[in-house]
Write a protein that holds these residues in place. Structure first.
Motif, short mmCIF file in Angstrom:
data_model
loop_
_atom_site.label_atom_id
_atom_site.label_comp_id
_atom_site.label_asym_id
_atom_site.label_seq_id
_atom_site.Cartn_x
_atom_site.Cartn_y
_atom_site.Cartn_z
N VAL A 1 0.84 -1.20 0.00
CA VAL A 1 0.00 0.00 0.00
C VAL A 1 0.87 1.25 0.00
CG1 VAL A 1 -1.63 1.35 1.39
CG2 VAL A 1 -2.00 -1.10 1.06
N LEU A 2 1.90 1.24 0.83
CA LEU A 2 2.81 2.39 0.85
C LEU A 2 3.54 2.55 -0.48
CD1 LEU A 2 4.34 2.08 4.42
CD2 LEU A 2 2.56 3.65 3.64
N GLY A 3 3.89 1.44 -1.09
CA GLY A 3 4.55 1.49 -2.39
C GLY A 3 3.64 2.07 -3.46
N VAL A 4 2.37 1.72 -3.41
CA VAL A 4 1.40 2.27 -4.38
C VAL A 4 1.29 3.78 -4.20
CG1 VAL A 4 -1.04 2.33 -5.02
CG2 VAL A 4 0.11 0.14 -4.69
N GLN A 5 1.26 4.23 -2.96
CA GLN A 5 1.19 5.68 -2.71
C GLN A 5 2.41 6.39 -3.26
OE1 GLN A 5 0.67 5.87 1.51
NE2 GLN A 5 -1.55 5.59 1.40
N ASP A 6 3.58 5.82 -3.05
CA ASP A 6 4.81 6.42 -3.57
C ASP A 6 4.79 6.46 -5.09
OD1 ASP A 6 5.75 6.80 -1.03
OD2 ASP A 6 7.01 5.00 -1.03
N LEU A 7 4.37 5.37 -5.71
CA LEU A 7 4.32 5.33 -7.17
C LEU A 7 3.30 6.32 -7.73
CD1 LEU A 7 4.65 1.53 -7.95
CD2 LEU A 7 6.27 3.35 -8.47
N THR A 8 2.20 6.48 -7.04
CA THR A 8 1.19 7.44 -7.48
C THR A 8 1.77 8.85 -7.51
OG1 THR A 8 -0.54 6.07 -6.54
CG2 THR A 8 -1.11 8.33 -7.03
N ARG A 9 2.54 9.18 -6.49
CA ARG A 9 3.19 10.50 -6.47
C ARG A 9 4.18 10.64 -7.61
NH1 ARG A 9 5.44 10.19 -1.17
NH2 ARG A 9 3.76 9.00 -0.29
N LEU A 10 4.95 9.59 -7.87
CA LEU A 10 5.94 9.65 -8.94
C LEU A 10 5.29 9.73 -10.32
CD1 LEU A 10 8.58 7.07 -7.69
CD2 LEU A 10 8.85 9.56 -7.84
N LEU A 11 4.18 9.02 -10.49
CA LEU A 11 3.51 9.00 -11.79
C LEU A 11 2.74 10.28 -12.06
CD1 LEU A 11 2.25 5.33 -11.93
CD2 LEU A 11 4.13 6.35 -13.21
N LEU B 1 8.13 3.99 -15.70
CA LEU B 1 7.92 3.59 -14.31
C LEU B 1 6.60 2.85 -14.15
CD1 LEU B 1 8.92 3.69 -11.39
CD2 LEU B 1 7.75 5.87 -11.16
N GLN B 2 5.58 3.29 -14.86
CA GLN B 2 4.28 2.63 -14.77
C GLN B 2 4.35 1.20 -15.30
OE1 GLN B 2 1.10 4.68 -16.74
NE2 GLN B 2 -0.46 3.51 -15.69
N VAL B 3 5.04 1.01 -16.40
CA VAL B 3 5.19 -0.34 -16.94
C VAL B 3 5.98 -1.22 -15.97
CG1 VAL B 3 6.28 -1.68 -18.79
CG2 VAL B 3 4.98 0.40 -19.33
N TRP B 4 7.07 -0.67 -15.43
CA TRP B 4 7.89 -1.41 -14.47
C TRP B 4 7.07 -1.76 -13.23
CZ3 TRP B 4 9.45 0.01 -9.52
CH2 TRP B 4 10.42 -0.80 -8.95
N ALA B 5 6.29 -0.81 -12.74
CA ALA B 5 5.50 -1.02 -11.53
C ALA B 5 4.44 -2.09 -11.75
CB ALA B 5 4.85 0.28 -11.09
N THR B 6 3.86 -2.13 -12.94
CA THR B 6 2.86 -3.15 -13.24
C THR B 6 3.47 -4.54 -13.11
OG1 THR B 6 1.71 -1.64 -14.72
CG2 THR B 6 1.24 -3.97 -14.99
N TRP B 7 4.63 -4.74 -13.69
CA TRP B 7 5.30 -6.03 -13.58
C TRP B 7 5.69 -6.34 -12.14
CZ3 TRP B 7 5.16 -9.83 -16.87
CH2 TRP B 7 4.93 -9.55 -18.21
N LEU B 8 6.16 -5.33 -11.43
CA LEU B 8 6.57 -5.53 -10.04
C LEU B 8 5.40 -5.97 -9.17
CD1 LEU B 8 8.74 -5.26 -7.82
CD2 LEU B 8 7.98 -2.90 -7.55
N PHE B 9 4.27 -5.28 -9.28
CA PHE B 9 3.12 -5.64 -8.46
C PHE B 9 2.54 -6.99 -8.85
CE2 PHE B 9 2.90 -1.00 -7.57
CZ PHE B 9 3.18 -1.12 -6.22
#
Length: 51
Positions: free
Chosen positions: A10-20, A30-38
């Motif tokens: 959940v904290l990671g999603v919040q951080d990624l939302t700020r970055l995106l 970053l969005q493509v990378w995050a999709t694979w990571l999650f």
């Protein structure tokens, strides 16, 4: 243990939302990378819950 992993996600999603929020090509990468990571994290979490 499972709740700790879920909270970190959940904290990671919040951080990624700020970055995106920045609109540039790095945000798209970053969005493509995050999709694979999650996807990998949730598969691993599913295996942990199953066992």
């Amino acid at each position: 243990m499972v709740l700790t992993l879920l909270w970190r996600q959940v904290l990671g999603v919040q951080d990624l939302t700020r970055l995106l929020a920045r609109e540039d090509i790095n945000g798209v990468k970053l969005q493509v990378w995050a999709t694979w990571l999650f996807y990998a994290i949730f598969l691993d979490l599913g295996d942990a819950v199953e066992s």
